[in-house]
Design a protein around this motif. Structure first.
Motif, PDB file in Angstrom:
ATOM      1  N   PRO A  29     -50.620 -54.348 -34.535  1.00 16.87           N
ATOM      2  CA  PRO A  29     -49.411 -55.121 -34.819  1.00 16.87           C
ATOM      3  C   PRO A  29     -48.390 -54.229 -35.517  1.00 16.87           C
ATOM      4  N   GLY A  30     -47.118 -54.436 -35.202  1.00 18.68           N
ATOM      5  CA  GLY A  30     -46.073 -53.608 -35.799  1.00 18.68           C
ATOM      6  C   GLY A  30     -45.701 -52.423 -34.923  1.00 18.68           C
TER       7      GLY A  30
ATOM      8  N   HIS B  44     -49.416 -53.737 -41.258  1.00 20.90           N
ATOM      9  CA  HIS B  44     -48.939 -55.033 -40.773  1.00 20.90           C
ATOM     10  C   HIS B  44     -49.457 -56.177 -41.637  1.00 20.90           C
ATOM     11  N   THR B  45     -48.850 -57.331 -41.456  1.00 21.38           N
ATOM     12  CA  THR B  45     -49.316 -58.566 -42.080  1.00 21.38           C
ATOM     13  C   THR B  45     -50.043 -59.414 -41.028  1.00 21.38           C
TER      14      THR B  45
ATOM     15  N   GLU C 104     -49.156 -62.370 -40.233  1.00 16.70           N
ATOM     16  CA  GLU C 104     -48.090 -63.017 -39.458  1.00 16.70           C
ATOM     17  C   GLU C 104     -47.618 -62.105 -38.323  1.00 16.70           C
ATOM     18  N   GLU C 105     -47.555 -60.805 -38.593  1.00 18.49           N
ATOM     19  CA  GLU C 105     -47.166 -59.852 -37.540  1.00 18.49           C
ATOM     20  C   GLU C 105     -48.243 -59.766 -36.453  1.00 18.49           C
TER      21      GLU C 105
ATOM     22  N   SER D 215     -47.704 -62.724 -34.226  1.00 22.13           N
ATOM     23  CA  SER D 215     -46.561 -62.485 -33.347  1.00 22.13           C
ATOM     24  C   SER D 215     -46.956 -61.587 -32.167  1.00 22.13           C
ATOM     25  N   THR D 216     -47.702 -60.513 -32.446  1.00 25.50           N
ATOM     26  CA  THR D 216     -48.161 -59.601 -31.389  1.00 25.50           C
ATOM     27  C   THR D 216     -49.092 -60.317 -30.418  1.00 25.50           C
TER      28      THR D 216
END
Length: 367
Positions: free
Chosen positions: A102-103, A140-141, A143-144, A147-148
């Motif tokens: 993620p990110g 990353h978090t 939440e990220e 999203s991914t």
């Protein structure tokens, strides 16, 4: 029949990360844009040198690992896959995986992955708790990650693995269970659940290694509870445990990893990548070393015993011309008596108790 091509797995290593995690001892490091471009071009050249070797094989799986392969831009990734398909015969139904964090993933990159024929994503999450992610040094978090994951589903990826890590410093059994339940609610096709190992040469070893803040790590009893809670929860949610640390919905077992445990031939390309071909092993850039029959037998046992189905007596005899009982009868008898293994029918496998002490059991098979 003699001209039939043999099965081959490809592993392509991308040794770059945005930032090195606190626990990581893999071959990876931060990089500049220029270094990544130079490396991608080098990979393409390396891949194309295998034209002659490739004639004897058909590729059944490809795994792009790292590091963080998703750090590469779309042109670099597409160039690598052009080189692969120009050089090798890749099966139409080959499993093709890329590790992503993620990110580092965009809609544009995901489109490029689909164009390249990638049909499986492995997303490095580790924890659903942001404080734990920060402690681990992840970029990353949670939440990220969501999203991914959501973007990958929107783009049509129907085979996703999520990597998780237990026994993180200050983690509780209840906290680990919350992470598991959050991820299970997303229904990824595959979950890899590993226990943190404190490796020498990492920042975590400096803090939590011998004489360090070991009191911040979960106790052996807590770690075992996390381990068995994982197996129970995932089974309840319909996941099959097919290897010590890997779980899948039916039909989504990772074929590439099963190849490693079954000793399917594989070719590693890129810095530090390992290969096994013609019973020879080597790391990229080194000379191949032939494995003796004894070493092949040892690998057959301690790699194969990672699988829940265990190892096949018939396959052992077919491979080595000797029965498993003839070679390992004494060790097997000892393991059966101790309740660490069972061997009814064709397969020999670890018991629940044996899985608990699997490293010790596997050492018994060194001849």
């Amino acid at each position: 029949m003699g001209n039939e091509k043999k099965e081959l797995e490809l592993y392509i290593h991308v040794p770059f990360c945005i930032k090195k995690c606190q626990y990581c001892d893999f071959l990876s490091a931060p990089s500049s844009k220029g270094e990544r471009q130079e490396y991608a071009e080098s990979l393409c050249r390396q891949i194309r040198t295998y034209g002659e070797l490739a004639k004897a094989y058909h590729v059944v799986s490809i795994f792009v690992g790292g590091g963080t392969p998703s750090i590469l831009d779309k042109e670099q990734l597409l160039g690598i896959f052009d080189a692969v398909r120009d050089t090798f015969t890749v099966d139409g139904d080959a499993e093709i995986t890329i590790e992503v964090n993620p990110g580092t993933v965009t809609e544009e990159k995901l489109k490029a992955y689909l164009k390249a024929g990638i049909n499986r994503l492995s997303i490095g999450l580790q924890s659903a708790k942001n404080e734990e992610l920060q402690l681990l040094g992840r970029i990353h978090t949670y939440e990220e990650f969501l999203s991914t994951y959501g973007l990958a589903r929107e783009m049509g990826f129907g085979n996703i693995n999520v990597d998780l890590m237990s026994a993180i410093p200050r983690q509780t059994v209840e906290g680990w269970e919350r992470t598991l339940k959050k991820v299970l609610g997303l229904r990824p096709e595959h979950i890899s659940a590993y226990s943190l190992i404190i490796e020498e040469g990492t920042p975590f070893f400096e803090r939590y290694g011998k004489g360090g803040h070991v009191d911040e790590l979960p106790s052996e009893e807590e770690e075992r509870r996390m381990y068995w809670r994982t197996a129970k929860l995932l089974k309840d949610y319909g996941y099959c445990r097919y290897e010590i640390s890997n779980y899948a919905l039916p039909g989504y077992e990772c074929r590439h990893n099963l190849g490693y445990w079954n000793r399917t031939e594989y070719l590693g390309i890129g810095t530090g990548a390992a290969s096994l071909m013609d019973n020879r092993r080597w790391n990229y850039g080194e000379e191949p070393v032939g494995l003796s029959v004894r070493e092949q037998m040892e690998e057959f046992m301690f790699l194969g015993l990672r699988k829940m189905e265990g190892v096949s007596k018939a396959k052992f005899e077919e491979s080595f011309g000797r029965g498993m009982e003839e070679v390992y009868g004494k060790v097997l008898g000892k393991m059966y008596t101790m309740g660490l293994m069972e061997g009814e029918g064709e397969f020999v496998r670890l018991t629940e108790r044996g899985i608990d002490v699997s490293n010790g059991v596997m050492c018994e098979f060194l001849l």
